[in-house]
Structures are given as structure tokens and as C-alpha cells.
Design a protein around this motif. Structure first.
Motif, PDB file in Angstrom:
ATOM      1  N   ASP A  92       0.832  -1.216   0.000  1.00 30.35           N
ATOM      2  CA  ASP A  92       0.000   0.000   0.000  1.00 30.35           C
ATOM      3  C   ASP A  92       0.861   1.258   0.000  1.00 30.35           C
ATOM      4  N   THR A 131      10.391 -12.081  -2.877  1.00 35.51           N
ATOM      5  CA  THR A 131       8.971 -12.323  -2.611  1.00 35.51           C
ATOM      6  C   THR A 131       8.305 -13.046  -3.777  1.00 35.51           C
ATOM      7  N   ASP A 132       7.189 -13.705  -3.480  1.00 37.99           N
ATOM      8  CA  ASP A 132       6.416 -14.330  -4.565  1.00 37.99           C
ATOM      9  C   ASP A 132       5.674 -13.281  -5.404  1.00 37.99           C
ATOM     10  N   SER A 184       6.399 -16.527   0.234  1.00 37.87           N
ATOM     11  CA  SER A 184       5.011 -16.061   0.328  1.00 37.87           C
ATOM     12  C   SER A 184       4.818 -15.224   1.599  1.00 37.87           C
ATOM     13  N   ASN A 185       3.571 -14.874   1.901  1.00 32.58           N
ATOM     14  CA  ASN A 185       3.261 -13.980   3.037  1.00 32.58           C
ATOM     15  C   ASN A 185       3.675 -14.580   4.369  1.00 32.58           C
ATOM     16  N   GLU A 194       0.858  -2.764  10.245  1.00 35.22           N
ATOM     17  CA  GLU A 194       0.218  -2.224   9.044  1.00 35.22           C
ATOM     18  C   GLU A 194      -0.194  -3.396   8.146  1.00 35.22           C
ATOM     19  N   LYS A 195       0.424  -4.571   8.372  1.00 35.05           N
ATOM     20  CA  LYS A 195       0.174  -5.747   7.544  1.00 35.05           C
ATOM     21  C   LYS A 195      -1.088  -6.447   8.050  1.00 35.05           C
ATOM     22  N   LEU A 199      -2.549  -6.127  12.026  1.00 37.74           N
ATOM     23  CA  LEU A 199      -3.553  -5.046  12.028  1.00 37.74           C
ATOM     24  C   LEU A 199      -4.907  -5.564  12.493  1.00 37.74           C
ATOM     25  N   MET A 200      -5.297  -6.722  11.981  1.00 38.02           N
ATOM     26  CA  MET A 200      -6.604  -7.276  12.326  1.00 38.02           C
ATOM     27  C   MET A 200      -6.634  -7.744  13.789  1.00 38.02           C
ATOM     28  N   VAL A 212     -11.596  -4.926   5.247  1.00 36.18           N
ATOM     29  CA  VAL A 212     -11.264  -5.957   4.262  1.00 36.18           C
ATOM     30  C   VAL A 212     -11.390  -5.336   2.871  1.00 36.18           C
ATOM     31  N   ASN A 218      -9.423 -12.473  -2.116  1.00 40.82           N
ATOM     32  CA  ASN A 218      -8.028 -12.619  -2.567  1.00 40.82           C
ATOM     33  C   ASN A 218      -7.354 -13.656  -1.676  1.00 40.82           C
ATOM     34  N   ASN A 255      -8.569 -13.783   2.311  1.00 39.72           N
ATOM     35  CA  ASN A 255      -8.416 -12.791   3.381  1.00 39.72           C
ATOM     36  C   ASN A 255      -9.585 -12.875   4.368  1.00 39.72           C
ATOM     37  N   ARG A 288      -7.718  -2.439  -3.075  1.00 37.01           N
ATOM     38  CA  ARG A 288      -6.353  -1.954  -3.367  1.00 37.01           C
ATOM     39  C   ARG A 288      -6.198  -1.869  -4.898  1.00 37.01           C
ATOM     40  N   TYR A 295      -1.971 -15.768  -4.634  1.00 37.87           N
ATOM     41  CA  TYR A 295      -0.584 -16.254  -4.620  1.00 37.87           C
ATOM     42  C   TYR A 295      -0.593 -17.663  -4.029  1.00 37.87           C
TER      43      TYR A 295
HETATM   44  O1  DAU Z   1       3.551 -12.302  -0.716  1.00 32.41           O
HETATM   45  C1  DAU Z   1       4.633 -11.773  -0.033  1.00 32.41           C
HETATM   46  C2  DAU Z   1       4.358 -10.339   0.352  1.00 32.41           C
HETATM   47  O2  DAU Z   1       3.387 -10.366   1.389  1.00 32.41           O
HETATM   48  C3  DAU Z   1       5.596  -9.580   0.788  1.00 32.41           C
HETATM   49  O3  DAU Z   1       6.483  -9.483  -0.281  1.00 32.41           O
HETATM   50  C4  DAU Z   1       5.242  -8.170   1.284  1.00 32.41           C
HETATM   51  O4  DAU Z   1       6.389  -7.526   1.802  1.00 32.41           O
HETATM   52  C5  DAU Z   1       4.202  -8.310   2.383  1.00 32.41           C
HETATM   53  O5  DAU Z   1       3.789  -7.012   2.813  1.00 32.41           O
HETATM   54  C6  DAU Z   1       2.991  -9.109   1.904  1.00 32.41           C
HETATM   55  O6  DAU Z   1       2.248  -8.384   0.890  1.00 32.41           O
HETATM   56  P1  DAU Z   1       0.652  -8.379   0.852  1.00 32.41           P
HETATM   57  O7  DAU Z   1       0.206  -7.181   0.119  1.00 32.41           O
HETATM   58  O8  DAU Z   1       0.125  -9.694   0.419  1.00 32.41           O
HETATM   59  O9  DAU Z   1       0.371  -8.245   2.440  1.00 32.41           O
HETATM   60  P2  DAU Z   1      -0.653  -7.350   3.285  1.00 32.41           P
HETATM   61  O10 DAU Z   1      -0.567  -7.817   4.686  1.00 32.41           O
HETATM   62  O11 DAU Z   1      -0.503  -5.887   3.015  1.00 32.41           O
HETATM   63  O12 DAU Z   1      -2.065  -7.804   2.684  1.00 32.41           O
HETATM   64  C7  DAU Z   1      -2.464  -9.170   2.686  1.00 32.41           C
HETATM   65  C8  DAU Z   1      -3.796  -9.264   1.995  1.00 32.41           C
HETATM   66  O13 DAU Z   1      -4.783  -8.610   2.805  1.00 32.41           O
HETATM   67  C9  DAU Z   1      -3.846  -8.540   0.654  1.00 32.41           C
HETATM   68  O14 DAU Z   1      -4.684  -9.273  -0.216  1.00 32.41           O
HETATM   69  C10 DAU Z   1      -4.472  -7.188   0.978  1.00 32.41           C
HETATM   70  C11 DAU Z   1      -5.412  -7.511   2.128  1.00 32.41           C
HETATM   71  N1  DAU Z   1      -5.617  -6.451   3.131  1.00 32.41           N
HETATM   72  C12 DAU Z   1      -4.538  -5.870   3.681  1.00 32.41           C
HETATM   73  C13 DAU Z   1      -4.663  -4.886   4.639  1.00 32.41           C
HETATM   74  C14 DAU Z   1      -3.463  -4.204   5.255  1.00 32.41           C
HETATM   75  C15 DAU Z   1      -6.896  -6.124   3.526  1.00 32.41           C
HETATM   76  O15 DAU Z   1      -7.891  -6.672   3.026  1.00 32.41           O
HETATM   77  N2  DAU Z   1      -7.048  -5.152   4.468  1.00 32.41           N
HETATM   78  C16 DAU Z   1      -5.994  -4.502   5.048  1.00 32.41           C
HETATM   79  O16 DAU Z   1      -6.192  -3.609   5.901  1.00 32.41           O
END
Ligand code: DAU
Ligand code: NAD
Length: 351
Positions: A92, A131-132, A184-185, A194-195, A199-200, A212, A218, A255, A288, A295
Motif C-alpha cells: 500500500d 517475494t512471490d 510467500s506472506n 500495518e500488515k 492489524l486485524m 477488508v 483474494n 483474506n 487496493r 498467490y
Molecule cells: O507475498 C509476499 C508479500 O506479502 C511480501 O512481499 C510483502 O512484503 C508483504 O507485505 C505481503 O504483501 P501483501 O500485500 O500480500 O500483504 P498485506 O498484509 O498488506 O495484505 C495481505 C492481503 O490482505 C492482501 O490481499 C491485501 C489484504 N488487506 C490488507 C490490509 C493491510 C486487507 O484486506 N485489508 C488490510 O487492511
């Protein structure tokens, strides 16, 4: 590997990796942890490690984009191996402001490669953490393999893809001994809130909305961070130089499934005063931009060659993670307020 440079060791995975190497693994050398301390880095994560391993752990506050300072680190500490985590890591943030991603992820990695190349043959290994997300998005079927073409969709993913290409090129062109891992994540202790998962957890505990993105369908392949650390160390020790290895968790979840599990586990561990399930806090928000749909990792190569596979199931890992955040509220308050930045200024000055 006597003097291992770890970059970004004060961030989420770097902290867990340094802890794993010094507390659990068979690594017997010294770690020099270089971190710029952005909003995502906190040297307090390792203050007990600094006390317990005074001969084997050093922290240096530096920006990997500062080539002169990094050259001094390479020479003063006689660096002979590198494990490179330092990056801007949040998708983000890369959408709102990509500049820092190009600087750290691309230019910073290039600087480290140049410094390593100039010091050949002293450098035994340059391991690059990737990263993936470099592979783009999957449809309903299929898995990312090491052969999947790169199709990055976010500025973050594009910057990581660029850095991966440079690492590979330095092996092919200059013979630098490199390995790359595409993971992967991750989730687990010390992840900046923030991730999605931290966060949740915190919003659920605090009774705040759980945002969400889009329809919540996703899919991410979740891996407990300690499993990632074990995989990295196995690749560093025994991975074939010049090769890339995919690392995944067998943990595909939408998610929405993840957020619902968090709500249910938090309800169980801290029963809500209102009597209402935390699931009621789930709020669908705007998607987003460029949001990758799915993934999923095929990790058979690392399994076959190095015998690695994830140990933690998503359920056990998630429970541990929620417990960690419940028991580390002070850490959460400090990283949220940025209070530790004051501590850093006192200890290391403004530079
Ligand atoms: O896949 C590996 C990657 O995973 C890493 O390379 C990145 O550094 C790492 O931040 C992470 O990326 P994502 O974008 O997948 O992670 P994030 O935690 O930001 O989001 C996970 C999923 O959740 C994504 O589909 C977006 C969604 N999301 C995220 C946030 C922060 C929400 O629905 N609500 C949210 O508030
Ligand atoms: P993070 O954001 O928690 O930590 C990044 C660390 O790098 C911080 O300590 C920060 O201060 C430091 N840093 C940033 N810019 C720097 C610079 N210019 N010089 C020196 N230090 C700098 O990130 P993370 O989640 O721990 O990710 C670590 C690595 O793993 C990244 O390369 C990321 O792309 C990769 N990765 C992360 C995940 C994940 O799910 N978190 C998955 C796969 C790969």
C-alpha cells in the motif's frame, strides 16, 4: 561465513532471523546487523540479543544506499557473507509513494552487489530475500514455481523484481556466489501492525473496524516466520549457488477466512465484553489498486534439494501470533507511537 552482514535486521523477518541464527541454529560466526531504522525497524527488538551475545552481534545504523558508509562496514567487519532483507516492504505504501522503494530496493541492492563484487573472492555468499509478488497474480488454479515468468503488478513488486534481476546478473556476469529466495506472506512476532494479520489482531482487540479490501476473496499463502528463517538458513548453507528457491507455507486462505479465524481466536482468548462476536467488526472497504488475486507457492524444489518443509500449521501459527501480540502490548504501543525513534536518536544520533 564468519562475519555475516544482515541488512534490515531490525524489521520483522530480519529480527526473527537473527534470533533464530543466534539462539537456535548451528551458525557459529558473528552477525553485523545494518539497518537504517525506518518506521518499520526497531533495534529494541534485539536489545536482549545485544546483551546476551556481545561478541557475536553488532548493530550499525546505516542506509544501504550510502555506499561509502557501507564500504566501511564491509571492511571494518571483514564481511564474508550477506543476507539481504532491507527493503521497503508494504504494498500500500508503494502505491502512495514509490520513490523510497526504488531507492532502497533497487539502488540499495545494487550498492551492496557492487561492494560485494569489489571484494571478491572474499565474499562466500550473497543471499537475497525476495517475494512471490514478483510473479504477479494466479487465477483459481496453479502454483508459482521457480520457472514462472516475472510479472510484477505493484511498484513494490516491480522494485523487488528489479533487484532479483540484478542479483542474478551479478552471478552470471561476475561470478558472485548468490542465492535468491522468493517467499510467500509471512506472519508471526514483531510484524509491524500495518500488515493484514497484526492489524486485524489489534483492531479486533480494540473493537475497531476490520477493513477488508474488495470482496475479501483474494488468496495469500501464509507462512509462519520461523519456518521462513529455517528455510533461509538451509539455502545459505546448502543451496546451489546461482539458484533461486521458492518458499511457501501450504497455507492458502482467502483474506476473509483469515480475518474470521482471527475474530474467533481473539473471542476465545479474550471474550468480548459486549458478548458480540468480533466478526461483526468486519467492514468491506475500497479495493487496493492492482490487487493481486491469488498467490500460491510450489516449494517442491527446496523440499527435494534441502529437505525443508513448513512445520507450523496456519491454525497453530496464528494462535501463537495472537498470544504474542497479547503479551507484547508495550511493543505495540512503542512501534505505533514511534517512541523508539527517540531512543535511537539518544543512542545513535540523528544520522
Ligand atoms: O507475498 C509476499 C508479500 O506479502 C511480501 O512481499 C510483502 O512484503 C508483504 O507485505 C505481503 O504483501 P501483501 O500485500 O500480500 O500483504 P498485506 O498484509 O498488506 O495484505 C495481505 C492481503 O490482505 C492482501 O490481499 C491485501 C489484504 N488487506 C490488507 C490490509 C493491510 C486487507 O484486506 N485489508 C488490510 O487492511
Ligand atoms: P520490514 O518492513 O518489517 O523491515 C524492513 C527493514 O529494513 C526495517 O528494519 C527497515 O528499517 C530496514 N530498511 C529499510 N530501508 C533501509 C535502508 N535503505 N537501509 C537499511 N535498512 C533499511 O520488512 P519484512 O517484512 O521484514 O521484509 C524483509 C524482507 O523480506 C524484504 O526484502 C521483503 O521484500 C521480503 N519479504 C517479506 C515478506 C513478508 O510477508 N513480510 C514475504 C516475502 C519476502
Amino acid at each position: 561465513m564468519k562475519n555475516l552482514l544482515v541488512t534490515g535486521g531490525c524489521g520483522f523477518i530480519g529480527t526473527n532471523f537473527i534470533r533464530y541464527l543466534l539462539e537456535e541454529s548451528d551458525f557459529s560466526g558473528r552477525i553485523i546487523n545494518v539497518d537504517k531504522i525506518t518506521y518499520a525497524g526497531n533495534p529494541e527488538n534485539l536489545s536482549d540479543i545485544a546483551e546476551r551475545f556481545p561478541e557475536r552481534y553488532r548493530f550499525v545504523k546505516a542506509d544501504i544506499c550510502d555506499r561509502e558508509k557501507m564500504a566501511r562496514v564491509f571492511d571494518e567487519y571483514e564481511i564474508d557473507a550477506i543476507c539481504h532483507f532491507a527493503a521497503e516492504s508494504h504494498v500500500d505504501r508503494s502505491i502512495v509513494g514509490p520513490d523510497a522503494f526504488i531507492q532502497t530496493n533497487v539502488i540499495g541492492t545494487f550498492n551492496l552487489l557492487e561492494l560485494a563484487r569489489e571484494r571478491q573472492p572474499r565474499i562466500e555468499l550473497f543471499h537475497h530475500i525476495s517475494t512471490d509478488e514478483v510473479f504477479g497474480s494466479l487465477g483459481a488454479d496453479g502454483l508459482f514455481t521457480e520457472e514462472t515468468p516475472y510479472r510484477p503488478n505493484s511498484p513494490y513488486a516491480a522494485s523487488k523484481a528489479a533487484s532479483d534481476h540484478f542479483v542474478r546478473a551479478y552471478h552470471k556476469t561476475y561470478g558472485l556466489p548468490v542465492t535468491i529466495s522468493n517467499c510467500s506472506n509471512n506472519y508471526g512476532p514483531y510484524q509491524f501492525p500495518e500488515k493484514l494479520i497484526p492489524l486485524m489482531i489489534l483492531n479486533a482487540l480494540e473493537g475497531k473496524p476490520l477493513p477488508v479490501y474488495g470482496d475479501g476473496l483474494n488468496v495469500r499463502d501464509w507462512l509462519y516466520v520461523r519456518d521462513h528463517c529455517v528455510a533461509i538458513w538451509e539455502i545459505m548453507k546448502r543451496g546451489r549457488r546461482g539458484e533461486t528457491y521458492n518458499i511457501g507455507g501450504n497455507g492458502e486462505k482467502t483474506n476473509l477466512e483469515v480475518v474470521r479465524m482471527i475474530c474467533d481466536f481473539v473471542d476465545e482468548m479474550v471474550p468480548p465484553e459486549s458478548g458480540k462476536s468480533r466478526r461483526e467488526l468486519i467492514t468491506f472497504v475500497k479495493d487496493r489498486p492492482g490487487h493481486d488475486r491469488r498467490y500460491a507457492i510450489d516449494f517442491r524444489k527446496i523440499q527435494r534439494e534441502l529437505g525443508w518443509q513448513p512445520e507450523e500449521s496456519f491454525e497453530t501459527g496464528l494462535r501463537k501470533t495472537i498470544r504474542w501480540y497479547l503479551e507484547h502490548r508495550e511493543w505495540v504501543d512503542r512501534v505505533r507511537s514511534g517512541e523508539y525513534l527517540e531512543w535511537i536518536r539518544t543512542h545513535y544520533g540523528d544520522e
